[in-house]
Each structure stands twice: as C-alpha cells, then as structure tokens.
Design a protein around this motif. Structure first.
Motif, PDB file in Angstrom:
ATOM      1  N   VAL A 173       0.811  -1.218   0.000  1.00 22.28           N
ATOM      2  CA  VAL A 173       0.000   0.000   0.000  1.00 22.28           C
ATOM      3  C   VAL A 173       0.848   1.273   0.000  1.00 22.28           C
ATOM      4  CG1 VAL A 173      -1.642   1.382   1.348  1.00 22.28           C
ATOM      5  CG2 VAL A 173      -2.093  -1.047   0.933  1.00 22.28           C
ATOM      6  N   LEU A 211      -2.597   4.761   4.423  1.00 17.35           N
ATOM      7  CA  LEU A 211      -3.738   5.272   3.661  1.00 17.35           C
ATOM      8  C   LEU A 211      -3.820   6.793   3.775  1.00 17.35           C
ATOM      9  CD1 LEU A 211      -6.380   2.537   4.596  1.00 17.35           C
ATOM     10  CD2 LEU A 211      -5.268   2.843   2.366  1.00 17.35           C
ATOM     11  N   VAL A 216      -6.136   8.523   1.024  1.00 21.04           N
ATOM     12  CA  VAL A 216      -7.236   7.570   0.794  1.00 21.04           C
ATOM     13  C   VAL A 216      -8.174   7.644   2.000  1.00 21.04           C
ATOM     14  CG1 VAL A 216      -7.883   5.147   0.518  1.00 21.04           C
ATOM     15  CG2 VAL A 216      -5.849   6.045  -0.651  1.00 21.04           C
ATOM     16  N   HIS A 218     -10.780   6.733   4.800  1.00 25.61           N
ATOM     17  CA  HIS A 218     -11.148   5.468   5.418  1.00 25.61           C
ATOM     18  C   HIS A 218     -11.575   5.728   6.851  1.00 25.61           C
ATOM     19  CE1 HIS A 218      -7.002   6.114   6.684  1.00 25.61           C
ATOM     20  NE2 HIS A 218      -7.211   5.279   7.690  1.00 25.61           N
TER      21      HIS A 218
END
Length: 241
Positions: A173, A211, A216, A218
């Motif tokens: 990731v 993340l 991103v 979340h």
C-alpha cells in the motif's frame, strides 16, 4: 432468513469448495472466515444471526466462503509454495466465486469483509482490485503476515519475495503510485476495526497511516479490550456491514 448451500469442484484449486449464502437480495458480501476456519463458522458463532435484520430486509446478501489457509499460510510447504497456494485461492475468488455471485445477484456493488485472518483476506483482495470491490471491512485483522508478533510467527519463516510483497497490504500500500488505482481506492468505502489490546493494533495503525499518506479516505475504529472474539464480531457486523 433465506439460506442456501453450494458446492462445486474448483478447477483452479483442484478440490471441492463449499459456501453458504444468506439472504435473497441486497449488496453481496464475500465474508472470509477466520484463520483455518470454514464457511459454516460464522453461522455457528451467531455472527450471521447478528445481521439477520439487514439480510431479511434485503439490504445485504452474505456469501460465506471457505478457506484453504491450512494449505497456504499454515502449511508445511516451503514459503514460495505457501504464497503460491494463496494466490491460487485469490484466483478462485476472482474467477469462480465472483462470477457465481453475479449469476445470483445483479447488484454492481460488492463488499469484502472478514474477521481476524479473514479480515486480511478481505482487505488484501479489495485493495488489489478496487475496480471490483466498492467496500471493505477488516475486523481484528493482521495486514503483514511476515511480521513476527507476540504469539504470532512470521508465516514465511524469514523468506520474502515479490509475490509476498504484493500480498501484504502493509508492504504494497505505501508504494501505490498509479493514479487510476489511487482514484479507485479513494472511491472505495474502507473500514478497519481493531481492539485496543489486540496484538494487531500497531499493524492496523500502520495501514491507516499509509492510507492517510496516500490521501485515501477510510474509517479506523479502536474498540475497548482485545475485541478479537465472536461476541465482539457480532456487534461489529451490525455497525459496519
């Protein structure tokens, strides 16, 4: 609650695989079992009962798949064969289970979910295929199986290769740079849930931080206690699925 049992011989895995499906309509959920567990365990643990209202209302349709963890991560095979068998399992999900779901359910959306090692399976496959999955929920999961932790060994005995890298969210990731993949991940609904006293807490924090670094969106929830038991998962699925 509508319940259906399915079994077929998987050409990809070279063995028969079983599945339980709960519900008649709604967003399909591929629900991965815990470490070396089976397709019927969530029913036996009353985790499915905890979702009964949502299932009966046609909000979700839950596909409880089986695992082959004892043939992959927890086998006695050499590490390269362990990860190769896992890759075959993922291919089975992508090329057999999902096409089967599409014959049963016409919803475009698809959710991956799981508890403990099942949470790893859910997050790993969803993050690699955000063009397929629209939501993922990882509960009490570990996202780097190469990291030795108290009571949990490195599942590859120190061995590491490209296949392992691309199947460990905490490794691949942070390195995601493809704009299309990032856009798809940013559109996915992502939920990570872990207990404050769970051995995997820092593992989850690492993934959440990665993340954040990629912008991103979340949700990351930390529950009291270890929260790594069916009685907690029964509550989690009510909230997050």
């Amino acid at each position: 609650m509508e319940r259906a049992y399915h079994k077929w011989f998987s050409p990809i895995l070279g063995k028969s695989m079983e599945m339980l499906v709960f519900g008649h309509s709604g967003t399909p959920v591929i629900f991965f079992p815990t470490r070396s567990a089976h397709f019927y365990d969530f029913e036996n643990w009353r985790v499915i009962d905890a979702m009964k209202e949502k299932i009966d209302a046609g909000y979700i349709q839950v596909y409880c798949v089986d695992s082959i963890d004892s043939e992959s991560f927890y086998s006695d095979s050499p590490p390269p064969l362990r990860i190769a068998r896992h890759i075959q399992y993922e291919k089975y999900i992508l090329e057999e289970v999902i096409p089967f779901i599409r014959t049963q359910n016409k919803k475009r959306e698809l959710i991956a979910a799981g508890c403990s090692l099942g949470g790893y399976h859910a997050v790993n496959i969803a993050f690699k295929h955000p063009d397929i999955f629209t939501k993922v929920v990882g509960m009490s999961a570990r996202y780097d199986l190469t990291q030795a932790l108290p009571y949990f060994a490195d599942l590859f005995d120190g061995y590491f290769d490209e296949n392992i890298y691309y199947n460990m969210p905490n490794h691949f990731v942070p390195g995601i740079s493809d704009p299309k993949l990032l856009r798809q991940l940013r559109e996915m609904e992502i939920t990570l849930v872990i207990g404050r006293e769970d051995t995997f807490l820092d593992n989850n924090r690492h993934l959440s931080d990665s993340l954040h670094q990629l912008s991103v969106p979340h949700q990351f929830y930390i529950w009291d206690d270890e929260a790594h038991r069916p009685r907690y998962w029964r509550e989690m699925v009510k909230i997050y699925l």
